[in-house]
Design a protein around this motif. Sequence first.
Motif, short mmCIF file in Angstrom:
data_model
loop_
_atom_site.label_atom_id
_atom_site.label_comp_id
_atom_site.label_asym_id
_atom_site.label_seq_id
_atom_site.Cartn_x
_atom_site.Cartn_y
_atom_site.Cartn_z
N ARG A 106 -20.16 -14.31 7.13
CA ARG A 106 -20.11 -13.93 8.53
C ARG A 106 -20.90 -12.64 8.77
O ARG A 106 -21.54 -12.49 9.79
N SER A 137 -22.50 -10.30 21.19
CA SER A 137 -21.46 -11.27 21.56
C SER A 137 -20.08 -10.73 21.25
O SER A 137 -19.13 -10.93 22.02
N GLU A 138 -19.93 -10.08 20.11
CA GLU A 138 -18.63 -9.51 19.75
C GLU A 138 -18.22 -8.42 20.72
O GLU A 138 -17.07 -8.37 21.18
N GLN A 185 -25.03 -11.81 17.51
CA GLN A 185 -23.65 -11.72 17.03
C GLN A 185 -23.03 -10.39 17.43
O GLN A 185 -21.92 -10.35 17.94
N ASN A 241 -28.44 -11.80 14.20
CA ASN A 241 -27.52 -10.70 13.96
C ASN A 241 -27.32 -9.89 15.24
O ASN A 241 -26.21 -9.45 15.54
#
Length: 153
Positions: free
Chosen positions: A10, A33-34, A30, A27
């Motif tokens: 992850r 998005s988090e 990600q 990356n």
Amino acid sequence: MSTFSPTTLRNPPDSVSLKQGKESPMNTVQKVSELAGRSLLAVLFLLSGLGKISAYAGTAGYMSSLGVPGALLPFVIATEVLGALAIIVGWKTRVIALLLAGFSLLTAVIFHNNFGDQIQMIMFLKNVSIAGGFLLLVANGAGPLSLDRRLVK
């Protein structure tokens, strides 16, 4: 047997995720998005807590009508506002997310338990879904764009 753990897959090490000193687009997606996911989960609580301040007497009366002492309202407001801010900035994310997941389930059971009313059933399921989102934060943490990650370094 692979040497990669689920966490490694992850969040790959820098040598895997970086190509010639540049961050991979995946990356970056990600990370953003988090941060966006945390913020979207938390903004509901932030606005709700601030709204309770401006409608303090009415909210306390509503709580009392359902058997919850109005004296708990300052705790509710603090939980919503401070919890939301902590989630947004990614501070103590796993602990706060667990607290807010429990808070969401508790409010679902107390305030949205009239399943004969379709709106109340939808509100119940909304709270359960939000709790699920918070449990994902408990499992995965805040991600790289967070105070939790900065404080570890």
